[in-house]
Design a protein around this motif. Structure first.
Motif, PDB file in Angstrom:
ATOM      1  N   ARG A 136       1.797   1.020  -0.416  1.00 47.69           N
ATOM      2  CA  ARG A 136       1.267   2.166   0.303  1.00 47.69           C
ATOM      3  C   ARG A 136      -0.229   2.263   0.053  1.00 47.69           C
ATOM      4  NH1 ARG A 136       3.281   8.280  -0.597  1.00 47.69           N
ATOM      5  NH2 ARG A 136       2.197   7.895  -2.534  1.00 47.69           N
ATOM      6  N   THR A 137      -0.933   2.561   1.072  1.00 53.61           N
ATOM      7  CA  THR A 137      -2.379   2.608   0.984  1.00 53.61           C
ATOM      8  C   THR A 137      -2.884   3.893   1.588  1.00 53.61           C
ATOM      9  OG1 THR A 137      -2.502   0.219   1.224  1.00 53.61           O
ATOM     10  CG2 THR A 137      -4.491   1.440   1.661  1.00 53.61           C
ATOM     11  N   ARG A 138      -3.779   4.515   0.887  1.00 57.77           N
ATOM     12  CA  ARG A 138      -4.375   5.703   1.470  1.00 57.77           C
ATOM     13  C   ARG A 138      -5.508   5.246   2.371  1.00 57.77           C
ATOM     14  NH1 ARG A 138      -8.006  10.214  -0.346  1.00 57.77           N
ATOM     15  NH2 ARG A 138      -7.335  11.997   0.876  1.00 57.77           N
ATOM     16  N   SER A 139      -5.354   5.476   3.618  1.00 55.32           N
ATOM     17  CA  SER A 139      -6.295   4.918   4.569  1.00 55.32           C
ATOM     18  C   SER A 139      -6.346   5.754   5.835  1.00 55.32           C
ATOM     19  CB  SER A 139      -5.880   3.485   4.923  1.00 55.32           C
ATOM     20  OG  SER A 139      -6.688   2.981   5.969  1.00 55.32           O
ATOM     21  N   GLU A 140      -7.510   5.780   6.414  1.00 56.95           N
ATOM     22  CA  GLU A 140      -7.660   6.486   7.692  1.00 56.95           C
ATOM     23  C   GLU A 140      -7.253   5.581   8.849  1.00 56.95           C
ATOM     24  OE1 GLU A 140     -11.558   8.015   8.071  1.00 56.95           O
ATOM     25  OE2 GLU A 140     -11.454   9.200   6.242  1.00 56.95           O
ATOM     26  N   VAL A 141      -7.206   4.327   8.588  1.00 56.65           N
ATOM     27  CA  VAL A 141      -6.832   3.401   9.639  1.00 56.65           C
ATOM     28  C   VAL A 141      -5.445   2.841   9.344  1.00 56.65           C
ATOM     29  CG1 VAL A 141      -9.186   2.780  10.158  1.00 56.65           C
ATOM     30  CG2 VAL A 141      -7.934   1.479   8.460  1.00 56.65           C
ATOM     31  N   ASP A 142      -4.757   2.498  10.364  1.00 62.03           N
ATOM     32  CA  ASP A 142      -3.382   2.058  10.196  1.00 62.03           C
ATOM     33  C   ASP A 142      -3.276   0.602   9.760  1.00 62.03           C
ATOM     34  OD1 ASP A 142      -2.536   4.532  10.896  1.00 62.03           O
ATOM     35  OD2 ASP A 142      -2.099   4.023  12.977  1.00 62.03           O
ATOM     36  N   VAL A 143      -4.142  -0.198  10.300  1.00 64.65           N
ATOM     37  CA  VAL A 143      -4.019  -1.630  10.052  1.00 64.65           C
ATOM     38  C   VAL A 143      -5.175  -2.108   9.196  1.00 64.65           C
ATOM     39  CG1 VAL A 143      -3.792  -3.893  11.097  1.00 64.65           C
ATOM     40  CG2 VAL A 143      -2.904  -1.886  12.273  1.00 64.65           C
ATOM     41  N   LEU A 144      -4.841  -2.570   8.019  1.00 69.69           N
ATOM     42  CA  LEU A 144      -5.873  -3.060   7.124  1.00 69.69           C
ATOM     43  C   LEU A 144      -6.208  -4.506   7.455  1.00 69.69           C
ATOM     44  CD1 LEU A 144      -4.394  -1.663   3.826  1.00 69.69           C
ATOM     45  CD2 LEU A 144      -5.985  -0.588   5.401  1.00 69.69           C
ATOM     46  N   ASP A 145      -7.452  -4.815   7.290  1.00 72.78           N
ATOM     47  CA  ASP A 145      -7.888  -6.185   7.520  1.00 72.78           C
ATOM     48  C   ASP A 145      -7.513  -7.013   6.303  1.00 72.78           C
ATOM     49  OD1 ASP A 145      -9.046  -8.535   8.128  1.00 72.78           O
ATOM     50  OD2 ASP A 145     -11.088  -7.748   8.315  1.00 72.78           O
ATOM     51  N   ASP A 146      -6.450  -7.762   6.414  1.00 69.90           N
ATOM     52  CA  ASP A 146      -5.976  -8.509   5.257  1.00 69.90           C
ATOM     53  C   ASP A 146      -6.296  -9.985   5.363  1.00 69.90           C
ATOM     54  OD1 ASP A 146      -4.255  -9.357   7.190  1.00 69.90           O
ATOM     55  OD2 ASP A 146      -2.507  -8.308   6.393  1.00 69.90           O
ATOM     56  N   GLY A 147      -7.087 -10.342   6.323  1.00 70.32           N
ATOM     57  CA  GLY A 147      -7.504 -11.727   6.442  1.00 70.32           C
ATOM     58  C   GLY A 147      -6.619 -12.568   7.322  1.00 70.32           C
ATOM     59  N   PHE A 148      -5.514 -12.034   7.703  1.00 68.32           N
ATOM     60  CA  PHE A 148      -4.617 -12.755   8.598  1.00 68.32           C
ATOM     61  C   PHE A 148      -4.707 -12.141   9.988  1.00 68.32           C
ATOM     62  CE2 PHE A 148      -2.835 -13.561   4.426  1.00 68.32           C
ATOM     63  CZ  PHE A 148      -2.614 -14.923   4.474  1.00 68.32           C
ATOM     64  N   LYS A 149      -4.336 -12.948  10.924  1.00 70.92           N
ATOM     65  CA  LYS A 149      -4.389 -12.480  12.299  1.00 70.92           C
ATOM     66  C   LYS A 149      -2.987 -12.075  12.734  1.00 70.92           C
ATOM     67  CE  LYS A 149      -6.197 -13.841  16.818  1.00 70.92           C
ATOM     68  NZ  LYS A 149      -6.727 -14.958  17.616  1.00 70.92           N
ATOM     69  N   TRP A 150      -2.865 -10.866  13.179  1.00 66.91           N
ATOM     70  CA  TRP A 150      -1.542 -10.338  13.518  1.00 66.91           C
ATOM     71  C   TRP A 150      -1.456 -10.000  14.994  1.00 66.91           C
ATOM     72  CZ3 TRP A 150       1.900 -10.571   9.625  1.00 66.91           C
ATOM     73  CH2 TRP A 150       1.390 -10.629   8.322  1.00 66.91           C
ATOM     74  N   ARG A 151      -0.301 -10.215  15.514  1.00 63.64           N
ATOM     75  CA  ARG A 151      -0.049  -9.802  16.903  1.00 63.64           C
ATOM     76  C   ARG A 151       1.033  -8.741  16.901  1.00 63.64           C
ATOM     77  NH1 ARG A 151       1.328 -13.492  22.095  1.00 63.64           N
ATOM     78  NH2 ARG A 151      -0.896 -13.260  22.339  1.00 63.64           N
ATOM     79  N   LYS A 152       0.752  -7.676  17.557  1.00 60.84           N
ATOM     80  CA  LYS A 152       1.718  -6.580  17.611  1.00 60.84           C
ATOM     81  C   LYS A 152       2.826  -6.918  18.599  1.00 60.84           C
ATOM     82  CE  LYS A 152       1.646  -1.559  18.053  1.00 60.84           C
ATOM     83  NZ  LYS A 152       0.755  -0.401  18.298  1.00 60.84           N
ATOM     84  N   TYR A 153       4.025  -6.740  18.203  1.00 62.69           N
ATOM     85  CA  TYR A 153       5.110  -7.070  19.126  1.00 62.69           C
ATOM     86  C   TYR A 153       6.071  -5.912  19.330  1.00 62.69           C
ATOM     87  CZ  TYR A 153       8.131  -7.801  15.044  1.00 62.69           C
ATOM     88  OH  TYR A 153       8.851  -7.642  13.886  1.00 62.69           O
ATOM     89  N   GLY A 154       5.829  -4.824  18.696  1.00 65.21           N
ATOM     90  CA  GLY A 154       6.731  -3.711  18.922  1.00 65.21           C
ATOM     91  C   GLY A 154       6.242  -2.433  18.279  1.00 65.21           C
ATOM     92  N   LYS A 155       6.712  -1.378  18.788  1.00 62.98           N
ATOM     93  CA  LYS A 155       6.400  -0.061  18.234  1.00 62.98           C
ATOM     94  C   LYS A 155       7.653   0.774  18.403  1.00 62.98           C
ATOM     95  CE  LYS A 155       3.243   3.844  18.924  1.00 62.98           C
ATOM     96  NZ  LYS A 155       2.128   4.353  19.754  1.00 62.98           N
ATOM     97  N   LYS A 156       7.998   1.463  17.374  1.00 65.91           N
ATOM     98  CA  LYS A 156       9.258   2.192  17.438  1.00 65.91           C
ATOM     99  C   LYS A 156       9.160   3.480  16.661  1.00 65.91           C
ATOM    100  CE  LYS A 156      13.820   1.830  18.298  1.00 65.91           C
ATOM    101  NZ  LYS A 156      14.414   1.425  19.561  1.00 65.91           N
ATOM    102  N   THR A 157       9.664   4.506  17.225  1.00 62.86           N
ATOM    103  CA  THR A 157       9.802   5.753  16.483  1.00 62.86           C
ATOM    104  C   THR A 157      11.128   5.719  15.754  1.00 62.86           C
ATOM    105  OG1 THR A 157       8.502   6.972  18.104  1.00 62.86           O
ATOM    106  CG2 THR A 157       9.907   8.249  16.638  1.00 62.86           C
ATOM    107  N   VAL A 158      11.062   5.832  14.471  1.00 62.77           N
ATOM    108  CA  VAL A 158      12.285   5.777  13.684  1.00 62.77           C
ATOM    109  C   VAL A 158      12.670   7.165  13.219  1.00 62.77           C
ATOM    110  CG1 VAL A 158      11.923   3.404  12.945  1.00 62.77           C
ATOM    111  CG2 VAL A 158      10.971   5.274  11.614  1.00 62.77           C
ATOM    112  N   LYS A 159      13.917   7.297  12.997  1.00 66.29           N
ATOM    113  CA  LYS A 159      14.433   8.629  12.679  1.00 66.29           C
ATOM    114  C   LYS A 159      13.920   9.147  11.336  1.00 66.29           C
ATOM    115  CE  LYS A 159      18.732  11.216  12.911  1.00 66.29           C
ATOM    116  NZ  LYS A 159      20.211  11.137  12.924  1.00 66.29           N
ATOM    117  N   SER A 160      13.699   8.215  10.421  1.00 64.40           N
ATOM    118  CA  SER A 160      13.319   8.634   9.075  1.00 64.40           C
ATOM    119  C   SER A 160      11.886   9.140   8.988  1.00 64.40           C
ATOM    120  CB  SER A 160      13.507   7.466   8.109  1.00 64.40           C
ATOM    121  OG  SER A 160      12.718   6.365   8.512  1.00 64.40           O
ATOM    122  N   SER A 161      11.148   8.985  10.046  1.00 62.14           N
ATOM    123  CA  SER A 161       9.756   9.383   9.996  1.00 62.14           C
ATOM    124  C   SER A 161       9.302   9.905  11.358  1.00 62.14           C
ATOM    125  CB  SER A 161       8.881   8.194   9.582  1.00 62.14           C
ATOM    126  OG  SER A 161       7.510   8.511   9.740  1.00 62.14           O
TER     127      SER A 161
END
Length: 273
Positions: A136-161
């Motif tokens: 867990r990271t305290r951050s104003e941005v959702d996606v941290l730059d971790d040096g890897f290149k990521w492609r978003k493939y889904g977004k889902k609203t989950v019941k637990s959150s």
DNA sequence: CGCGTTTGACCGGCGC
DNA sequence: GCGCCGGTCAAACGCG
């Protein structure tokens, strides 16, 4: 990525400034230290315990605990240990830990905030077949730059959150690593990131530094660079008081050896990739 | 035009 | 067996 724009985020890595270690295939690398927030608001005492969270990683414990010197917020690199005593030793050597816990049975259950694994203990799911680590990271941005290149493939609203969960896959060809990113339902200031799998390639971008075991900086250097040993809960049988822990460098070596062994084991178990 | 994101549909596992 | 839920797919869309 967004985090590289310099917006505030207070990750657990604040205390460690990596020189030029090889990128870890297991963890995301450290964000550049200049992105770290120096002025942390004083935490409410009650939130210290609340900030504990539990994540697992295929039979090993991931440990971490709020570092008081970092204002009680996540201020340490994720650290692995085989037991809470190992965790304690790590802490005794200046590694600030965020919490420790294990999801060894892979059922995804956890006592504190954060997402369940897979389709999870709450709603079912399977034991993780690959290495998995969350933090867990305290951050104003959702996606941290971790040096890897990521492609978003889904977004889902989950019941637990109430917050949507975003799904990313590593863009590198043949790399099946995935990660999930969502805001902590308990405290939206925090971003919960879960990595699933092991990169079979090096990190790319400017954020691709490693936060493999790094020595704690001199105490009192700056607000964020000061690490105060934190004592995690220990059972009565827990050995080795912190003061008797081996030197930092020895603990570091052992830790990295452990890390690499775990990564290798996880990788070999994933040969079907 | 290529690449990445968005978003609704679909699928499979689990609990009841 | 059915419904719920999380995870993934893939077509449409947007942006550089």
């Amino acid at each position: 990525m967004a985090a590289s724009l310099g917006l505030a985020h207070e990750t657990s890595y604040a205390a460690y400034h990596p020189p030029s270690a090889p990128a870890s295939s297991y963890f995301p690398p450290l964000p550049p230290p200049d992105l770290l927030v120096a002025d942390l608001p004083p935490p409410a005492a009650a939130t210290m315990a609340d900030d504990y969270f539990q994540f697992g990683f295929d039979g090993q414990e991931m440990v971490g605990a709020p570092a008081p010197a970092c204002g009680g917020y996540d201020c340490s690199a994720p650290v692995f240990a085989n037991s809470s005593s190992d965790a304690a030793a790590a802490v005794g050597n200046g590694m600030s830990l965020l919490s420790y816990g294990v999801d060894g049975d892979g059922d995804g259950r956890r006592p504190m905030s954060g997402p369940p694994y897979g389709t999870g203990g709450n709603g079912g799911g399977r034991p993780p077949s690959s290495s998995r680590i969350g933090f867990r990271t305290r951050s104003e941005v959702d996606v941290l730059d971790d040096g890897f290149k990521w492609r978003k493939y889904g977004k889902k609203t989950v019941k637990s959150s109430p917050n949507p969960r975003n799904y990313y896959r590593c863009s590198a060809e043949g790399c099946g690593v995935k990660k999930r990113v969502e805001r902590d339902s308990d405290d939206p200031r925090y971003v919960v990131t879960t990595y699933d799998g092991v990169h079979n390639h090096a990190a790319l971008g400017p954020g691709a530094a490693s936060y493999l075991c790094q020595p704690p900086p001199p105490r009192g250097a700056t607000a964020t660079a000061t690490v105060t040993p934190f004592s995690p809960p220990r059972s009565a049988s827990a050995p080795a008081p912190l003061a008797a822990a081996p030197s930092w460098s020895a603990a570091c070596d052992a830790w990295e050896a452990q890390l690499h062994a775990a990564a290798a084991a996880a990788h070999s178990s994933e040969s079907s990739y």
